[in-house]
Write a protein that holds these residues in place. Sequence first.
Motif, mmCIF file in Angstrom:
data_model
loop_
_atom_site.group_PDB
_atom_site.id
_atom_site.type_symbol
_atom_site.label_atom_id
_atom_site.label_comp_id
_atom_site.label_asym_id
_atom_site.label_seq_id
_atom_site.Cartn_x
_atom_site.Cartn_y
_atom_site.Cartn_z
ATOM 1 N N LEU A 141 -14.088 -90.611 11.661
ATOM 2 C CA LEU A 141 -13.846 -89.788 12.845
ATOM 3 C C LEU A 141 -13.732 -90.638 14.106
ATOM 4 O O LEU A 141 -12.944 -90.325 15.003
ATOM 5 C CB LEU A 141 -14.972 -88.758 13.002
ATOM 6 C CG LEU A 141 -15.023 -87.649 11.951
ATOM 7 C CD1 LEU A 141 -16.241 -86.761 12.194
ATOM 8 C CD2 LEU A 141 -13.751 -86.821 11.962
ATOM 9 N N ALA A 142 -14.516 -91.708 14.180
ATOM 10 C CA ALA A 142 -14.452 -92.577 15.353
ATOM 11 C C ALA A 142 -13.076 -93.201 15.487
ATOM 12 O O ALA A 142 -12.557 -93.358 16.605
ATOM 13 C CB ALA A 142 -15.523 -93.664 15.264
ATOM 14 N N VAL A 179 -20.767 -96.151 17.243
ATOM 15 C CA VAL A 179 -19.727 -95.639 16.350
ATOM 16 C C VAL A 179 -19.894 -94.135 16.154
ATOM 17 O O VAL A 179 -18.925 -93.370 16.221
ATOM 18 C CB VAL A 179 -19.767 -96.368 14.984
ATOM 19 C CG1 VAL A 179 -18.827 -95.694 13.986
ATOM 20 C CG2 VAL A 179 -19.383 -97.833 15.156
ATOM 21 N N VAL A 180 -21.130 -93.698 15.939
ATOM 22 C CA VAL A 180 -21.393 -92.268 15.771
ATOM 23 C C VAL A 180 -21.024 -91.506 17.042
ATOM 24 O O VAL A 180 -20.401 -90.435 16.984
ATOM 25 C CB VAL A 180 -22.870 -92.034 15.400
ATOM 26 C CG1 VAL A 180 -23.203 -90.543 15.422
ATOM 27 C CG2 VAL A 180 -23.177 -92.613 14.021
ATOM 28 N N ASN A 181 -21.382 -92.034 18.201
ATOM 29 C CA ASN A 181 -21.046 -91.369 19.464
ATOM 30 C C ASN A 181 -19.535 -91.244 19.646
ATOM 31 O O ASN A 181 -19.056 -90.288 20.274
ATOM 32 C CB ASN A 181 -21.646 -92.139 20.644
ATOM 33 C CG ASN A 181 -23.148 -91.994 20.733
ATOM 34 O OD1 ASN A 181 -23.731 -91.073 20.158
ATOM 35 N ND2 ASN A 181 -23.792 -92.902 21.439
ATOM 36 N N ALA A 182 -18.789 -92.188 19.091
ATOM 37 C CA ALA A 182 -17.334 -92.177 19.226
ATOM 38 C C ALA A 182 -16.673 -91.071 18.412
ATOM 39 O O ALA A 182 -15.480 -90.809 18.564
ATOM 40 C CB ALA A 182 -16.749 -93.533 18.822
ATOM 41 N N ILE A 190 -11.499 -99.122 13.899
ATOM 42 C CA ILE A 190 -11.654 -98.054 14.888
ATOM 43 C C ILE A 190 -10.690 -98.271 16.046
ATOM 44 O O ILE A 190 -9.999 -97.348 16.483
ATOM 45 C CB ILE A 190 -13.108 -97.991 15.384
ATOM 46 C CG1 ILE A 190 -14.036 -97.548 14.243
ATOM 47 C CG2 ILE A 190 -13.235 -97.034 16.577
ATOM 48 C CD1 ILE A 190 -15.510 -97.645 14.576
ATOM 49 N N ARG A 191 -10.607 -99.495 16.521
ATOM 50 C CA ARG A 191 -9.716 -99.817 17.640
ATOM 51 C C ARG A 191 -8.252 -99.541 17.279
ATOM 52 O O ARG A 191 -7.475 -99.075 18.120
ATOM 53 C CB ARG A 191 -9.887 -101.281 18.037
ATOM 54 C CG ARG A 191 -9.019 -101.714 19.221
ATOM 55 C CD ARG A 191 -9.296 -103.145 19.606
ATOM 56 N NE ARG A 191 -10.688 -103.321 20.007
ATOM 57 C CZ ARG A 191 -11.143 -103.016 21.214
ATOM 58 N NH1 ARG A 191 -10.319 -102.527 22.142
ATOM 59 N NH2 ARG A 191 -12.409 -103.188 21.506
ATOM 60 N N ALA A 198 -11.403 -97.710 8.335
ATOM 61 C CA ALA A 198 -12.740 -97.596 8.927
ATOM 62 C C ALA A 198 -13.740 -97.056 7.910
ATOM 63 O O ALA A 198 -14.866 -97.550 7.804
ATOM 64 C CB ALA A 198 -12.681 -96.694 10.163
ATOM 65 N N ALA A 199 -13.333 -96.040 7.164
ATOM 66 C CA ALA A 199 -14.216 -95.475 6.133
ATOM 67 C C ALA A 199 -14.506 -96.500 5.043
ATOM 68 O O ALA A 199 -15.643 -96.597 4.556
ATOM 69 C CB ALA A 199 -13.579 -94.225 5.539
ATOM 70 N N ARG A 200 -13.488 -97.283 4.664
ATOM 71 C CA ARG A 200 -13.694 -98.316 3.641
ATOM 72 C C ARG A 200 -14.671 -99.382 4.140
ATOM 73 O O ARG A 200 -15.547 -99.830 3.388
ATOM 74 C CB ARG A 200 -12.368 -98.981 3.267
ATOM 75 C CG ARG A 200 -11.453 -98.127 2.414
ATOM 76 C CD ARG A 200 -10.371 -98.969 1.759
ATOM 77 N NE ARG A 200 -9.571 -99.707 2.731
ATOM 78 C CZ ARG A 200 -8.480 -99.231 3.336
ATOM 79 N NH1 ARG A 200 -8.069 -98.004 3.047
ATOM 80 N NH2 ARG A 200 -7.803 -99.968 4.187
ATOM 81 N N GLU A 201 -14.504 -99.797 5.385
ATOM 82 C CA GLU A 201 -15.394 -100.821 5.943
ATOM 83 C C GLU A 201 -16.837 -100.326 5.959
ATOM 84 O O GLU A 201 -17.763 -101.062 5.612
ATOM 85 C CB GLU A 201 -14.950 -101.181 7.363
ATOM 86 C CG GLU A 201 -13.615 -101.897 7.456
ATOM 87 C CD GLU A 201 -13.700 -103.359 7.054
ATOM 88 O OE1 GLU A 201 -14.825 -103.882 6.897
ATOM 89 O OE2 GLU A 201 -12.626 -103.986 6.891
ATOM 90 N N ALA A 202 -17.045 -99.083 6.370
ATOM 91 C CA ALA A 202 -18.400 -98.526 6.403
ATOM 92 C C ALA A 202 -18.969 -98.400 5.001
ATOM 93 O O ALA A 202 -20.149 -98.686 4.761
ATOM 94 C CB ALA A 202 -18.394 -97.174 7.112
ATOM 95 N N THR A 203 -18.127 -97.971 4.060
ATOM 96 C CA THR A 203 -18.569 -97.847 2.671
ATOM 97 C C THR A 203 -19.004 -99.194 2.123
ATOM 98 O O THR A 203 -20.042 -99.303 1.452
ATOM 99 C CB THR A 203 -17.438 -97.275 1.799
ATOM 100 O OG1 THR A 203 -17.075 -95.973 2.270
ATOM 101 C CG2 THR A 203 -17.873 -97.178 0.343
#
Length: 233
Positions: free
Chosen positions: A110-111, A153-156, A208-209, A216-221
């Motif tokens: 989402l960010a 990241v969550v706030n974004a 994200i940028r 982004a989801a893959r990086e977080a995973t």
Amino acid sequence: MPLASTRRTGLVDQVISQLRAQIDSGEWGVGDRIPTESELSEQLEVGRNTVREAVRALAHAGLLEIRQGAGTFVRASSELGGALRRRLERSRLRENLEVRRALEVEAARLAALRHSDEDLADIDRAMALREEAWRAHDMGAFVEADFTFHRAVVNATHNSLLIELYDDIAQVVYASIAHTAYGQDQGSTERPSSDGEGVDHSGLSEAIREADPARAAREATCYIDELLSLAEE
């Protein structure tokens, strides 16, 4: 919002409602120290015993935390958040990380879709502090900066419910960062581990940028899965 004087009936319930309203409105955020008992008594025009009873009721509900000698602090933004936080504090590290995975992977996606320029600036600042602390081998600063990065990241996401849920489990997230980054007590002065939370988050920041939600989801995973692989069974 200003606190109003109360009527002389149902005083405790009225005080509870007003204190809860301060939390619900965000006037008192998670982690904030609320006014002292005497200050609340004066603002609400009720006795200190009434304030004390109301504060204890909200502490029992998980919204407030009374710290002897330090004051009373906002522990969660809702009763649900308080219950969730208490449950997570009794859970194992692996369970905590799995909850983080559920929230942070979606937050990353989402960010990437919803971030503002201000959000990117917050993420960049947190990244810079994180790298600086890593190079300086400053454990305390590294934990703080890493948590600040994840929260940025969550706030974004600009999803108020997701942000609220993350705030409610902030203490558990913070503790898991310290544990997985160092594999030792937070008070240690040794260099952070080369594994765990020491992993590079530049890929997530870039995704994200670049407004790439899938990446982004893959990086977080990836970073959460690495932490899970390090967690004790």
